[in-house]
Design an enzyme around this catalytic site. Sequence first.
Site, PDB file in Angstrom:
ATOM      1  N   GLU A  58       0.734  -1.229  -0.026  1.00 25.58           N
ATOM      2  CA  GLU A  58       0.079  -0.169   0.150  1.00 25.58           C
ATOM      3  C   GLU A  58       0.877   1.364  -0.009  1.00 25.58           C
ATOM      4  O   GLU A  58       1.880   1.418   0.616  1.00 25.58           O
ATOM      5  CB  GLU A  58      -0.811   0.118   1.395  1.00 25.58           C
ATOM      6  CG  GLU A  58      -1.726   1.197   1.348  1.00 25.58           C
ATOM      7  CD  GLU A  58      -2.855   0.879   2.486  1.00 25.58           C
ATOM      8  OE1 GLU A  58      -3.751  -0.124   2.374  1.00 25.58           O
ATOM      9  OE2 GLU A  58      -3.101   1.616   3.078  1.00 25.58           O
ATOM     10  N   HIS A  81      -8.506   3.505  -3.377  1.00 31.81           N
ATOM     11  CA  HIS A  81      -9.240   3.519  -2.262  1.00 31.81           C
ATOM     12  C   HIS A  81     -10.179   4.746  -2.623  1.00 31.81           C
ATOM     13  O   HIS A  81      -9.660   5.651  -3.306  1.00 31.81           O
ATOM     14  CB  HIS A  81      -8.306   3.825  -0.973  1.00 31.81           C
ATOM     15  CG  HIS A  81      -7.649   2.950  -0.379  1.00 31.81           C
ATOM     16  ND1 HIS A  81      -7.000   2.657   0.671  1.00 31.81           N
ATOM     17  CD2 HIS A  81      -6.936   1.829  -1.163  1.00 31.81           C
ATOM     18  CE1 HIS A  81      -6.319   1.647   0.858  1.00 31.81           C
ATOM     19  NE2 HIS A  81      -6.073   1.118  -0.333  1.00 31.81           N
ATOM     20  N   LYS A 113     -21.965  -5.433   4.015  1.00 28.14           N
ATOM     21  CA  LYS A 113     -20.914  -5.059   2.883  1.00 28.14           C
ATOM     22  C   LYS A 113     -20.656  -6.057   1.897  1.00 28.14           C
ATOM     23  O   LYS A 113     -20.698  -5.691   0.913  1.00 28.14           O
ATOM     24  CB  LYS A 113     -19.653  -4.404   3.980  1.00 28.14           C
ATOM     25  CG  LYS A 113     -18.816  -3.596   2.982  1.00 28.14           C
ATOM     26  CD  LYS A 113     -18.114  -2.564   4.072  1.00 28.14           C
ATOM     27  CE  LYS A 113     -17.112  -3.122   5.024  1.00 28.14           C
ATOM     28  NZ  LYS A 113     -16.369  -2.155   5.576  1.00 28.14           N
TER      29      LYS A 113
HETATM   30  P1  FAD Z   1     -18.103   0.977   7.316  1.00 25.73           P
HETATM   31  O1  FAD Z   1     -17.905  -0.134   6.626  1.00 25.73           O
HETATM   32  O2  FAD Z   1     -19.175   2.110   6.708  1.00 25.73           O
HETATM   33  O3  FAD Z   1     -18.161   0.987   8.813  1.00 25.73           O
HETATM   34  C1  FAD Z   1     -18.129   2.509   9.659  1.00 25.73           C
HETATM   35  C2  FAD Z   1     -18.927   2.077  10.990  1.00 25.73           C
HETATM   36  O4  FAD Z   1     -20.234   1.960  10.771  1.00 25.73           O
HETATM   37  C3  FAD Z   1     -18.407   0.735  11.793  1.00 25.73           C
HETATM   38  O5  FAD Z   1     -18.571   0.723  13.077  1.00 25.73           O
HETATM   39  C4  FAD Z   1     -19.687  -0.354  11.257  1.00 25.73           C
HETATM   40  O6  FAD Z   1     -19.658  -1.361  12.277  1.00 25.73           O
HETATM   41  C5  FAD Z   1     -20.887   0.678  11.169  1.00 25.73           C
HETATM   42  N1  FAD Z   1     -21.854   0.296  10.281  1.00 25.73           N
HETATM   43  C6  FAD Z   1     -21.221  -0.077   8.913  1.00 25.73           C
HETATM   44  N2  FAD Z   1     -22.608  -0.191   8.137  1.00 25.73           N
HETATM   45  C7  FAD Z   1     -23.605  -0.202   8.789  1.00 25.73           C
HETATM   46  C8  FAD Z   1     -25.079   0.038   8.831  1.00 25.73           C
HETATM   47  N3  FAD Z   1     -25.490  -0.441   7.637  1.00 25.73           N
HETATM   48  N4  FAD Z   1     -25.664   0.130   9.880  1.00 25.73           N
HETATM   49  C9  FAD Z   1     -25.322   0.669  11.086  1.00 25.73           C
HETATM   50  N5  FAD Z   1     -23.776   0.653  11.278  1.00 25.73           N
HETATM   51  C10 FAD Z   1     -23.131   0.504  10.303  1.00 25.73           C
HETATM   52  N6  FAD Z   1      -9.375   6.024   5.410  1.00 25.73           N
HETATM   53  C11 FAD Z   1      -9.140   7.026   4.536  1.00 25.73           C
HETATM   54  O7  FAD Z   1      -9.519   8.214   4.808  1.00 25.73           O
HETATM   55  N7  FAD Z   1      -8.437   6.812   3.326  1.00 25.73           N
HETATM   56  C12 FAD Z   1      -8.185   5.296   2.784  1.00 25.73           C
HETATM   57  O8  FAD Z   1      -7.431   5.196   1.967  1.00 25.73           O
HETATM   58  C13 FAD Z   1      -8.395   4.417   3.999  1.00 25.73           C
HETATM   59  N8  FAD Z   1      -7.925   3.228   3.718  1.00 25.73           N
HETATM   60  C14 FAD Z   1      -8.062   2.114   4.666  1.00 25.73           C
HETATM   61  C15 FAD Z   1      -7.740   0.984   4.230  1.00 25.73           C
HETATM   62  C16 FAD Z   1      -7.955  -0.107   5.127  1.00 25.73           C
HETATM   63  C17 FAD Z   1      -7.556  -1.706   4.779  1.00 25.73           C
HETATM   64  C18 FAD Z   1      -8.505   0.103   6.400  1.00 25.73           C
HETATM   65  C19 FAD Z   1      -8.972  -0.884   7.634  1.00 25.73           C
HETATM   66  C20 FAD Z   1      -8.967   1.623   6.869  1.00 25.73           C
HETATM   67  C21 FAD Z   1      -8.751   2.557   5.899  1.00 25.73           C
HETATM   68  N9  FAD Z   1      -9.416   3.752   6.221  1.00 25.73           N
HETATM   69  C22 FAD Z   1      -8.947   4.833   5.100  1.00 25.73           C
HETATM   70  C23 FAD Z   1     -10.042   4.088   7.325  1.00 25.73           C
HETATM   71  C24 FAD Z   1     -11.378   4.072   7.358  1.00 25.73           C
HETATM   72  O9  FAD Z   1     -11.905   4.920   6.264  1.00 25.73           O
HETATM   73  C25 FAD Z   1     -11.963   4.170   8.692  1.00 25.73           C
HETATM   74  O10 FAD Z   1     -11.665   3.227   9.556  1.00 25.73           O
HETATM   75  C26 FAD Z   1     -13.597   4.565   8.840  1.00 25.73           C
HETATM   76  O11 FAD Z   1     -13.713   4.911  10.054  1.00 25.73           O
HETATM   77  C27 FAD Z   1     -14.528   3.318   8.404  1.00 25.73           C
HETATM   78  O12 FAD Z   1     -14.432   2.975   7.259  1.00 25.73           O
HETATM   79  P2  FAD Z   1     -15.167   1.730   6.854  1.00 25.73           P
HETATM   80  O13 FAD Z   1     -15.077   1.661   5.195  1.00 25.73           O
HETATM   81  O14 FAD Z   1     -14.739   0.421   7.287  1.00 25.73           O
HETATM   82  O15 FAD Z   1     -16.730   2.087   7.104  1.00 25.73           O
END
Ligand code: FAD
Length: 287
Positions: free
Chosen positions: A17, A76, A165
């Site tokens: 990455e 991303h 998801k």
């Molecule tokens: P989601 O999957 O939407 O989840 C977020 C929260 O909401 C979780 O607590 C989940 O349990 C909850 N949730 C999800 N769906 C629902 C639903 N339908 N109803 C109720 N609750 C729900 N950040 C950046 O800014 N740029 C990047 O490039 C980046 N790359 C990353 C790469 C990896 C491998 C990882 C692990 C993280 C990365 N992040 C990045 C950080 C990430 O954006 C944050 O951790 C963010 O807070 C959550 O993103 P997510 O896509 O996991 O969110």
Amino acid sequence: MKISEILKNEDITISMEVFPPKSNANYDDVEAAVKEIAKLKPSFISCTYGAGGGTSDNTVKISKTIKDLGVTSMAHLTCISSTKDKVESQIKKIKENNIENILALRGDIPKDMEFPMDNHFRYASDLINEIKTIYPEACIGGACYPEKHPEALNKDADIKNIKKKVDAGCEFLTTQMFFDNSVYYNYLYRLREAGINVPVIAGIMPVTSKRQMERSIELSGCIVPPRFKALVDKFGDNPEAMTNAGIVYACDQIIDLLANGIKNIHIYTMNKPDVSREIYTILRGII
Ligand code: FAD
């Protein structure tokens, strides 16, 4: 190539990455680092996405460079800080540049933001639905959290949301970094129990400075096992020793994962070709 195909066809995958420059001023330095990392021919290289204008444009540009170097790339994309229109145009840009893989993320909620906001997607699953509409051929990945996402009520609730998801079309997951492999093994078991059967790529962060460790923990909230903490306490003020110790610790994690049948590893290489090369040297004959 689609990452779903790579994960299906390759015995072991090692992906890396990189992150885009925050401004165009140091674009060339980042591009040079990316070119060096691409020479190692990892299974794919992903490029992170920041919410601000400059970095978001550079994510596609760097992802395109990676692809032009003959390495599969993944852009991303986050949605929480952008309007739906901005997200739509970003997806179209990824499509126009023939980048086949997107890591669909919600992004962290900005401190001053009222959540949820009209005209913004709320969760990564909503973003996945949007990608499916605009760019249905794309291969979509998502993030997951072996120690649970910091906002989730508990581990079970978090896993239920991961399932949403995957049901929306996420074809593989990449984990947040972890420093204790037993956390990953336990999480994988819980995912499978919940009927989540997509590949779960293990995210490994080679920590090469005390500052990096502090920042990583601040951002991810992950647990630091005593063995790793002792290493940082002992070598944290000696840059050469800390770099070597951090690389060896990461390699030790990777070797243990591979020995236990885990086939897909993602290394948070943080634009450091020397660290990436060193890891490949240590893992020679193993990967
Ligand atoms: P989601 O999957 O939407 O989840 C977020 C929260 O909401 C979780 O607590 C989940 O349990 C909850 N949730 C999800 N769906 C629902 C639903 N339908 N109803 C109720 N609750 C729900 N950040 C950046 O800014 N740029 C990047 O490039 C980046 N790359 C990353 C790469 C990896 C491998 C990882 C692990 C993280 C990365 N992040 C990045 C950080 C990430 O954006 C944050 O951790 C963010 O807070 C959550 O993103 P997510 O896509 O996991 O969110």
